[in-house]
Design a protein around this motif. Structure first.
Motif, short mmCIF file in Angstrom:
data_model
loop_
_atom_site.label_atom_id
_atom_site.label_comp_id
_atom_site.label_asym_id
_atom_site.label_seq_id
_atom_site.Cartn_x
_atom_site.Cartn_y
_atom_site.Cartn_z
N ILE A 24 32.86 -10.89 36.22
CA ILE A 24 32.98 -9.55 36.32
C ILE A 24 32.06 -8.80 37.54
O ILE A 24 32.24 -7.51 37.77
CB ILE A 24 33.22 -8.70 34.96
CG1 ILE A 24 31.60 -8.76 34.36
CG2 ILE A 24 34.21 -8.93 33.98
CD1 ILE A 24 31.68 -7.94 33.16
N GLY A 25 31.09 -9.39 38.19
CA GLY A 25 30.33 -8.88 39.08
C GLY A 25 29.87 -10.05 39.73
O GLY A 25 29.54 -11.26 39.01
N SER A 26 29.35 -10.05 41.10
CA SER A 26 28.85 -11.22 41.69
C SER A 26 27.98 -10.82 43.00
O SER A 26 28.31 -9.46 43.46
CB SER A 26 30.03 -12.23 42.29
OG SER A 26 30.83 -11.66 43.18
N LEU A 43 27.25 -0.85 30.57
CA LEU A 43 26.19 -2.03 30.83
C LEU A 43 25.19 -1.77 31.91
O LEU A 43 25.88 -1.49 33.02
CB LEU A 43 27.04 -3.45 31.06
CG LEU A 43 26.05 -4.56 31.03
CD1 LEU A 43 25.36 -4.81 29.35
CD2 LEU A 43 26.34 -5.53 31.93
N LEU A 44 23.97 -1.69 31.64
CA LEU A 44 23.05 -1.74 32.96
C LEU A 44 22.36 -2.96 32.76
O LEU A 44 22.18 -3.63 31.98
CB LEU A 44 21.91 -0.86 32.73
CG LEU A 44 22.58 0.76 32.50
CD1 LEU A 44 21.32 1.89 32.32
CD2 LEU A 44 23.22 1.08 33.94
N HIS A 51 15.71 -5.11 44.27
CA HIS A 51 15.10 -4.17 44.13
C HIS A 51 15.89 -2.89 43.56
O HIS A 51 15.67 -1.83 44.25
CB HIS A 51 14.34 -3.74 45.48
CG HIS A 51 13.14 -2.75 45.18
ND1 HIS A 51 13.09 -1.30 44.96
CD2 HIS A 51 11.81 -3.16 45.31
CE1 HIS A 51 11.99 -0.83 44.84
NE2 HIS A 51 10.86 -1.93 45.09
N ARG A 52 17.05 -3.28 42.83
CA ARG A 52 17.83 -2.25 42.36
C ARG A 52 18.25 -2.67 40.94
O ARG A 52 18.24 -3.95 40.23
CB ARG A 52 19.25 -2.40 42.97
CG ARG A 52 19.94 -3.68 43.21
CD ARG A 52 21.05 -3.76 44.16
NE ARG A 52 21.68 -4.90 44.20
CZ ARG A 52 22.89 -5.24 44.89
NH1 ARG A 52 23.42 -4.10 45.38
NH2 ARG A 52 23.48 -6.33 44.66
N MET A 53 18.88 -1.52 40.29
CA MET A 53 19.57 -1.56 39.03
C MET A 53 20.95 -1.35 39.07
O MET A 53 21.36 -0.33 39.94
CB MET A 53 18.97 -0.62 37.97
CG MET A 53 17.61 -1.25 37.54
SD MET A 53 16.84 -0.05 36.01
CE MET A 53 18.11 -0.56 34.80
N MET A 54 21.88 -2.24 38.38
CA MET A 54 23.30 -1.91 38.47
C MET A 54 23.74 -1.47 37.07
O MET A 54 23.28 -1.60 36.06
CB MET A 54 23.85 -3.53 38.77
CG MET A 54 23.36 -3.98 39.99
SD MET A 54 23.48 -3.36 41.53
CE MET A 54 25.15 -3.23 41.53
N ARG A 55 24.99 -0.96 37.25
CA ARG A 55 25.82 -0.39 36.45
C ARG A 55 27.31 -1.17 36.38
O ARG A 55 27.71 -1.25 37.09
CB ARG A 55 26.26 1.15 36.59
CG ARG A 55 26.89 1.77 35.43
CD ARG A 55 27.47 3.18 35.95
NE ARG A 55 26.46 4.31 35.97
CZ ARG A 55 26.18 4.73 37.39
NH1 ARG A 55 26.62 4.07 38.37
NH2 ARG A 55 25.10 5.55 37.16
N GLY A 61 33.99 -1.31 37.32
CA GLY A 61 33.26 -2.43 37.77
C GLY A 61 31.85 -2.21 38.20
O GLY A 61 31.20 -1.23 37.52
N CYS A 62 31.15 -3.13 39.00
CA CYS A 62 29.59 -2.99 39.42
C CYS A 62 29.46 -2.04 40.33
O CYS A 62 30.15 -1.97 41.56
CB CYS A 62 29.25 -4.24 39.91
SG CYS A 62 29.10 -5.43 38.43
#
Length: 301
Positions: A24-26, A43-44, A51-55, A61-62
């Motif tokens: 579901i993410g790449s 979801l985090l 150097h990042r945080m994703m949601r 989606g991401c």
């Protein structure tokens, strides 16, 4: 490659044979530290070298949650629903308040900086437990190269009312993922020292917990492919662990029940979704999810 590797009949009760492993993410550099927020169905997770945080949400989606993450790694939720994060760059454990501001919970001990906090859990009493290996100061890839100031790589506890962190386990080479049993009488800690020293066993250790003390450390399980990183307990006390070939699931007695095979090296896992029965998997460059017949200890938390 088949999705499941059954080693014990009990594993059949924890999976759905018709479930699919979905990417579901790449496109990440090294995905890590997933945490689920039930109230926002979000979801985090961290993309450390980037150097990042994703949601991630089912609708969007991401997307990027935090552009400058200070090389965040492990994340968790506290009993008040706040995000608690380990930052390699800050060499600190921080809490994101509900208004978006950040509070440093720990960054030093006796005047010396921590190594690079890696993974974190918050006990139901509000105490914060985290691991502090040296991965974030070994190079400039996942933090900033520096000499360690602490005498070793420890497991630490921050009291519920705050204050200085206290070392609770001091005999690991590189402590990594950690989690409590459902009744919080056991603490599991992953030893990932084999990442740089093949002589270090790839084991998960377990300790008895009494208040703010841990005792009786012993080997719980061996990871036979790669090393253990992120770990989680389900409501029945089974332990789910990351590994080089996927997710390994162990019974409370340490028996390997089976594996969920994943096409990339798995770094970490967490349970989530509307009913808590989805396993989210961060694996090298991707985020995966699969339906399981289990939920996190303490769900929904």
């Amino acid at each position: 490659m088949t999705l499941y590797d059954l080693r014990d009949p009990r594993f059949a009760g924890l999976i759905h044979r018709n479930a699919q492993l979905r990417q579901i993410g790449s496109g990440f550099e090294w995905a890590e530290g997933p945490v689920w927020f039930p109230l926002s169905q979000m979801l985090l997770f961290s993309d450390i070298p980037a150097h990042r945080m994703m949601r991630w949400t089912a609708e969007s989606g991401c997307t990027i949650f935090r552009e400058d993450s200070d090389y965040s790694n492990g994340n968790t939720r506290d009993p008040q629903g706040r995000l608690v994060t380990c930052h390699h760059g800050l060499r600190a454990v921080c809490r994101t308040e509900h208004d978006g501001s950040r509070t440093v919970l720990a960054d030093s001990y006796q005047g010396k900086r921590l190594n690079s906090p890696n993974d974190v859990v918050v006990r139901s009493d509000g105490s914060v437990w985290f691991t502090d290996p040296t991965y974030g100061i070994l190079s400039d890839l996942e933090g900033y190269r520096a000499d360690p100031e602490q005498a070793g790589s420890y497991v630490w506890r921050i009291p519920a009312d705050g204050g200085a962190p206290q070392p609770v386990i001091t005999d690991f080479t590189q402590p990594n993922g950690l989690c409590f049993s459902p009744d919080e009488t056991l603490l599991y800690v992953a030893e990932s020292g084999s990442s740089h020293d093949p002589g270090v066993p790839s084991v998960i250790r377990v300790f008895d917990v009494q208040g703010d003390k841990v005792t009786n450390g012993r080997d719980f399980a061996v990871i036979d492919r790669g090393l253990p990183d992120g770990i989680r307990c389900d409501t029945n006390g089974n332990l789910w662990s990351s590994a080089a070939d996927g997710v390994h699931v162990f019974a409370p007695d340490g028996t390997l029940l089976g594996k969920i095979n994943v096409p990339e090296v798995v770094s970490n896992i967490c349970f989530g979704g509307p009913r808590g029965n989805r396993l989210f998997i961060t694996a090298t460059t991707s985020l995966y999810v699969v339906a399981v017949n289990a939920a996190a200890a303490g769900w929904p938390g």
